[in-house]
Design a protein around this motif. Structure first.
Motif, PDB file in Angstrom:
ATOM      1  N   PHE A  89       3.940   0.404   2.394  1.00  0.00           N
ATOM      2  CA  PHE A  89       3.717  -0.608   3.423  1.00  0.00           C
ATOM      3  C   PHE A  89       3.468  -1.947   2.738  1.00  0.00           C
ATOM      4  CE2 PHE A  89       2.320   3.455   5.104  1.00  0.00           C
ATOM      5  CZ  PHE A  89       3.039   3.511   6.294  1.00  0.00           C
ATOM      6  N   ASP A 121       4.677   6.836   1.808  1.00  0.00           N
ATOM      7  CA  ASP A 121       5.339   5.673   2.397  1.00  0.00           C
ATOM      8  C   ASP A 121       4.765   4.405   1.772  1.00  0.00           C
ATOM      9  OD1 ASP A 121       6.890   7.166   4.177  1.00  0.00           O
ATOM     10  OD2 ASP A 121       5.277   7.224   5.660  1.00  0.00           O
ATOM     11  N   TYR A 138       0.845  -1.182   0.000  1.00  0.00           N
ATOM     12  CA  TYR A 138       0.000   0.000   0.000  1.00  0.00           C
ATOM     13  C   TYR A 138       0.887   1.240   0.000  1.00  0.00           C
ATOM     14  CZ  TYR A 138      -2.809  -3.788   1.846  1.00  0.00           C
ATOM     15  OH  TYR A 138      -3.409  -4.998   2.027  1.00  0.00           O
ATOM     16  N   CYS A 139       0.486   2.227  -0.789  1.00  0.00           N
ATOM     17  CA  CYS A 139       1.282   3.451  -0.888  1.00  0.00           C
ATOM     18  C   CYS A 139       0.362   4.614  -1.252  1.00  0.00           C
ATOM     19  CB  CYS A 139       2.357   3.268  -1.967  1.00  0.00           C
ATOM     20  SG  CYS A 139       3.585   4.567  -2.030  1.00  0.00           S
ATOM     21  N   ASN A 145      -8.375  -0.787   3.506  1.00  0.00           N
ATOM     22  CA  ASN A 145      -8.356  -0.053   2.239  1.00  0.00           C
ATOM     23  C   ASN A 145      -9.557  -0.363   1.371  1.00  0.00           C
ATOM     24  OD1 ASN A 145      -6.024   1.687   1.923  1.00  0.00           O
ATOM     25  ND2 ASN A 145      -4.865  -0.153   2.362  1.00  0.00           N
ATOM     26  N   SER A 172      -3.447   7.654   3.599  1.00  0.00           N
ATOM     27  CA  SER A 172      -3.240   8.407   4.836  1.00  0.00           C
ATOM     28  C   SER A 172      -3.130   7.506   6.067  1.00  0.00           C
ATOM     29  CB  SER A 172      -4.398   9.394   5.033  1.00  0.00           C
ATOM     30  OG  SER A 172      -5.624   8.687   5.065  1.00  0.00           O
ATOM     31  N   LEU A 173      -3.405   6.209   5.919  1.00  0.00           N
ATOM     32  CA  LEU A 173      -3.327   5.287   7.047  1.00  0.00           C
ATOM     33  C   LEU A 173      -1.893   4.859   7.304  1.00  0.00           C
ATOM     34  CD1 LEU A 173      -6.330   2.921   6.213  1.00  0.00           C
ATOM     35  CD2 LEU A 173      -6.273   4.743   7.916  1.00  0.00           C
ATOM     36  N   ARG A 174      -1.548   4.702   8.569  1.00  0.00           N
ATOM     37  CA  ARG A 174      -0.237   4.162   8.939  1.00  0.00           C
ATOM     38  C   ARG A 174      -0.393   2.655   9.066  1.00  0.00           C
ATOM     39  NH1 ARG A 174       3.548   7.063   7.534  1.00  0.00           N
ATOM     40  NH2 ARG A 174       4.929   5.974   8.946  1.00  0.00           N
ATOM     41  N   LYS A 175       0.450   1.895   8.397  1.00  0.00           N
ATOM     42  CA  LYS A 175       0.382   0.431   8.397  1.00  0.00           C
ATOM     43  C   LYS A 175      -1.012  -0.079   8.020  1.00  0.00           C
ATOM     44  CE  LYS A 175       4.285  -0.274  11.332  1.00  0.00           C
ATOM     45  NZ  LYS A 175       4.972  -1.141  12.219  1.00  0.00           N
ATOM     46  N   PRO A 176      -1.462   0.266   6.821  1.00  0.00           N
ATOM     47  CA  PRO A 176      -2.804  -0.146   6.395  1.00  0.00           C
ATOM     48  C   PRO A 176      -2.874  -1.652   6.111  1.00  0.00           C
ATOM     49  CG  PRO A 176      -1.642   0.860   4.583  1.00  0.00           C
ATOM     50  CD  PRO A 176      -0.758   1.000   5.801  1.00  0.00           C
TER      51      PRO A 176
END
Length: 203
Positions: free
Chosen positions: A124, A122, A61-62, A74, A65-69
């Motif tokens: 993930f 980022d 995932y890139c 998603n 807005s989620l951290r560690k999605p």
């Protein structure tokens, strides 16, 4: 989301001597990392697995807005499957834009793929069940390659190529697997597992 991994070393490859692409000993300075987003990261990863010169792939995932999605988080978000090319240098940005324009001209329609700076997003890694999705349907073959963890699926360049082949339509799979066996240095158990897949697909 799909990511081509650039750097690899023999210690990281879990299926030696069955290392992946045409030349598994490509010096790291000739390898580049690329991040692409599309509707289905399973299909995108498989398509790039069939491209000569691609040595590794990983889904993830890139750009969100989620951290560690996760896939479940998603799913249902309207922009979660938007196509994008993430660039890290001005040259990559220029080449991505030029490629997009050439394709638009060829198709005679607008392409909505975004070209986005990778430093603003980022990456993930997706959960294990999303790595080499088509290959994972062949448990025995994964077992012969020693593939169990997300890292093992991501680091294996032979898994990258096999996943691409196994995602193809019916009759194409058999021919490509037969060619794969002929052109790769494989352990006997892996060769036999691939031959089993061919026989299974023939019946």
């Amino acid at each position: 989301m799909y990511k081509l991994l650039a750097h690899h070393s023999q210690s990281q490859v879990h299926d030696c001597p069955e290392t992946g692409s045409s030349n598994p000993n490509i010096p790291p300075e000739f390898l580049r990392e690329a991040v692409f987003a599309g509707e289905s990261f399973w299909n995108l990863e498989a398509a790039y697995g069939r491209v000569d010169g691609v040595v590794k792939t990983v889904t993830g995932y890139c750009g969100g807005s989620l951290r560690k999605p996760t896939y479940r988080e998603n799913f249902g978000i309207s922009t979660h499957q938007r196509s994008a090319i993430f660039y890290s240098t001005e040259e990559e940005r220029r080449k991505a834009q030029e490629s997009k324009i050439r394709r638009q001209m060829k198709l005679n329609r607008r392409i909505v793929t975004k070209v986005i700076a990778s430093d603003s997003a980022d990456f993930f890694t997706a959960e294990n069940q999303h790595q080499k999705y088509y290959l994972q349907k062949y448990y025995r073959l994964c077992e012969c390659l020693g593939l169990r963890s997300t890292e093992q699926f991501s680091e294996s360049n032979i898994a990258c190529a096999l996943n691409g082949i196994l995602a193809m339509d019916g009759g194409l799979v058999i021919g490509r697997l037969a060619k794969f066996i002929e052109t790769r240095e494989l352990l006997k158990k892996t060769r036999l597992a691939i031959e089993e897949v061919i026989v299974e697909d023939l019946s």
